[in-house]
Write a protein that holds these residues in place. Sequence first.
Motif, PDB file in Angstrom:
ATOM      1  N   VAL A   1      21.724   2.386 -23.724  1.00 54.91           N
ATOM      2  CA  VAL A   1      20.674   2.239 -24.562  1.00 54.91           C
ATOM      3  C   VAL A   1      19.630   3.134 -23.673  1.00 54.91           C
ATOM      4  O   VAL A   1      18.729   4.072 -24.275  1.00 54.91           O
ATOM      5  N   VAL A   2      19.568   3.063 -22.291  1.00 52.22           N
ATOM      6  CA  VAL A   2      18.731   3.680 -21.329  1.00 52.22           C
ATOM      7  C   VAL A   2      19.093   5.163 -21.312  1.00 52.22           C
ATOM      8  O   VAL A   2      18.408   6.291 -21.541  1.00 52.22           O
ATOM      9  N   ARG A   3      20.470   5.317 -21.051  1.00 52.23           N
ATOM     10  CA  ARG A   3      20.990   6.613 -20.945  1.00 52.23           C
ATOM     11  C   ARG A   3      20.878   7.560 -22.141  1.00 52.23           C
ATOM     12  O   ARG A   3      20.539   8.603 -22.057  1.00 52.23           O
ATOM     13  N   ASP A   4      21.090   6.907 -23.414  1.00 53.55           N
ATOM     14  CA  ASP A   4      21.139   7.770 -24.630  1.00 53.55           C
ATOM     15  C   ASP A   4      19.392   7.831 -25.275  1.00 53.55           C
ATOM     16  O   ASP A   4      19.164   8.539 -26.035  1.00 53.55           O
ATOM     17  N   GLY A   5      18.341   7.118 -24.333  1.00 53.32           N
ATOM     18  CA  GLY A   5      17.193   7.272 -24.641  1.00 53.32           C
ATOM     19  C   GLY A   5      16.852   6.466 -26.185  1.00 53.32           C
ATOM     20  O   GLY A   5      15.993   7.066 -26.909  1.00 53.32           O
TER      21      GLY A   5
ATOM     22  N   ASN B   1       6.311   6.207 -27.096  1.00 50.68           N
ATOM     23  CA  ASN B   1       7.547   7.152 -27.150  1.00 50.68           C
ATOM     24  C   ASN B   1       8.785   6.486 -27.742  1.00 50.68           C
ATOM     25  O   ASN B   1       9.974   6.644 -27.017  1.00 50.68           O
ATOM     26  N   GLY B   2       8.501   5.797 -28.778  1.00 57.01           N
ATOM     27  CA  GLY B   2      10.006   5.359 -29.389  1.00 57.01           C
ATOM     28  C   GLY B   2      10.573   4.469 -28.466  1.00 57.01           C
ATOM     29  O   GLY B   2      11.756   4.280 -28.605  1.00 57.01           O
ATOM     30  N   TYR B   3       9.880   3.787 -27.804  1.00 54.48           N
ATOM     31  CA  TYR B   3      10.489   2.596 -27.180  1.00 54.48           C
ATOM     32  C   TYR B   3      11.685   3.137 -26.168  1.00 54.48           C
ATOM     33  O   TYR B   3      12.896   2.506 -26.072  1.00 54.48           O
TER      34      TYR B   3
ATOM     35  N   VAL C   1       9.612   3.887 -19.279  1.00 53.35           N
ATOM     36  CA  VAL C   1       9.217   2.688 -18.463  1.00 53.35           C
ATOM     37  C   VAL C   1       9.729   2.906 -16.947  1.00 53.35           C
ATOM     38  O   VAL C   1       8.963   2.708 -16.138  1.00 53.35           O
ATOM     39  N   PHE C   2      10.838   3.138 -17.064  1.00 54.08           N
ATOM     40  CA  PHE C   2      11.491   3.180 -15.363  1.00 54.08           C
ATOM     41  C   PHE C   2      10.676   4.628 -14.829  1.00 54.08           C
ATOM     42  O   PHE C   2      10.268   4.356 -13.560  1.00 54.08           O
ATOM     43  N   GLY C   3      10.481   5.481 -15.417  1.00 58.35           N
ATOM     44  CA  GLY C   3       9.698   6.668 -15.006  1.00 58.35           C
ATOM     45  C   GLY C   3       8.208   6.308 -14.500  1.00 58.35           C
ATOM     46  O   GLY C   3       7.748   6.746 -13.568  1.00 58.35           O
TER      47      GLY C   3
END
Lengths: 182, 385
Positions: free
Chosen positions: B108-112, B363-365, B370-372
């Motif tokens: 989910v993180v990788r694919d935004g 920004n679309g969750y 968040v990490f950045g």
Amino acid sequence: MIMRGYFFGLLFIASWLMTTPAHAQTVGIKNFRQYLGSLETATGISSFKRPEISAFFGQNMSRMPKHGLASELDGPALMTLAALSGLFCKAQVEEWAKGAGSAKAPVEFQADRAGGRVSQTSQAQRASLMSFYSRMFLDRDPTRLEERNLSELAQKFGDSSNAKLAISFCVAYAASLEFIAL
Amino acid sequence: MFIRGIFFFALTSLITLPTWANESAIPNTPAKKLFLRLTGTPLSSRDSRHAKMMALIDKGDDFEAAKIAMDDDNFYRITVRHWASLMSNREGTPYVALDDFQSLVIGVVRDGLDARLLLTGDFTYKQSPLLGNGGTFDFLLFDQRGASYKKDLFRIPQPPLATDLEPAGLLTTQAWAKAHYSGGTNRRAVQYAFQEFLCAPIDKWKTPNLDDRFVRRDVDRAPGDNPRTYQIQCRSCHAPMDAMAGAFSRLNFDQMGNQGRFLALPTVHPKYNQNTQVYPEGNATFDDAWTNPLAENHIQDEFFGWEGPTQGEGVKAFGQMLANSGAFKSCLVKKVFTSLCKREPVSRDGNAIQSVAQTFSENGYDLKRVFGGVALLPACVGGIE
């Protein structure tokens, strides 16, 4: 003697952690995964290709910093990080001795492979090794104090092969707080 | 022998190394700091990404610089995995093998993707078939083969649970099921869902005097022959927990040694209606309906920030309630902060956390925001300047 050195080491580390300005913010250190990944990045050695590294990491990961909090950096954790870094350093030297990536090697290692011994590592070779590992782990040149201290340590080793000296210098930088810190 | 030698050298060198660290002028550029914080690994100034990141930072485009770091495999392999692993098991330990819970978070993180899909999505991630013929949830070979966390995870539909039961992201993964639907009464699933995804341990939301009509029959109303114990202690947790645990009533994990099987049943699992003799007048569970008495009674409304339905049927509706709450987005930001900044956020970090949470939802969750965003906070280990 070893225990005394050990306690002095911990004392220095404690005082460093207390006096570094960054402490005011929070001193972060690498957790067990970050340290493994950092060693892989710096040395170019993949742990999954080296069974001895994977096995050591698997068996000892719980001794290393769990979350990367400064409070997790106790004696056993430091020793485990140093031991893990030693395996990476040894693996890298072995790769060079086999000829793999030896173009990048700071000094000649072929003699060790053949069982020969480079008589006394020259001053130039020591400097070359220090500079190489300082750049590899800390992305900077060694300081004069580092040069002096490492030379002293090298002298304690006496007549030593390039490989032994390389691994020693490598571990000194890889297990340094500057590299462990985040 | 070799390890002993290394120990000796390390002991000796550690004495002098701290002094070196103080004396050396460390050329820690903002790009290196940002990269290290996001990937946990160093970035050489000779790496071409260093110059690119520095140029972006100089232009004031810090987040674009962070994106370069977040494109590194180690961001997923080390940072996101460590973050996810802590939520994947009951003990909160990172010393666990890769599983479908962690791989779903990484994917989910990788694919935004919208992070709310973590609790509502109908998909999972599996390892590349090139890595071996393991089953959908077999990741044993992943690390052994040096697989890429960025390239070797593939999104696939979650296997259907039952004809009329929709998957709910992490709540219907094997790892979560093993941790929370195994044995017991499934109340644990409510407790941990609140703890992990809303940062609300049960002590934060246990509430005296809530209507206890949903408390099940297996709860003694007079433990030790003292009804006050139930009224003062047991009821505070059981009233909200039992009212919501219906969401998981058709789910179970059959533990068989180290293995197990995650099952969704067509009807309520018998564990919901066991020990009925303890208090026969208690609530009997007939379906997977649930309701949130905390929302109904406006308990800590400001903290939870409920939006949308607070009652429903099944695990997916429950996941939607959690994912749509204000606490969900704040919680993810807090957890990332703790992970990257190596400390729990304190009250003075409140505005910074809120600001990142706001950017996150605008920004679309996208969890990369968040990490950045957190990695760039001045409150996070001194920022990158």
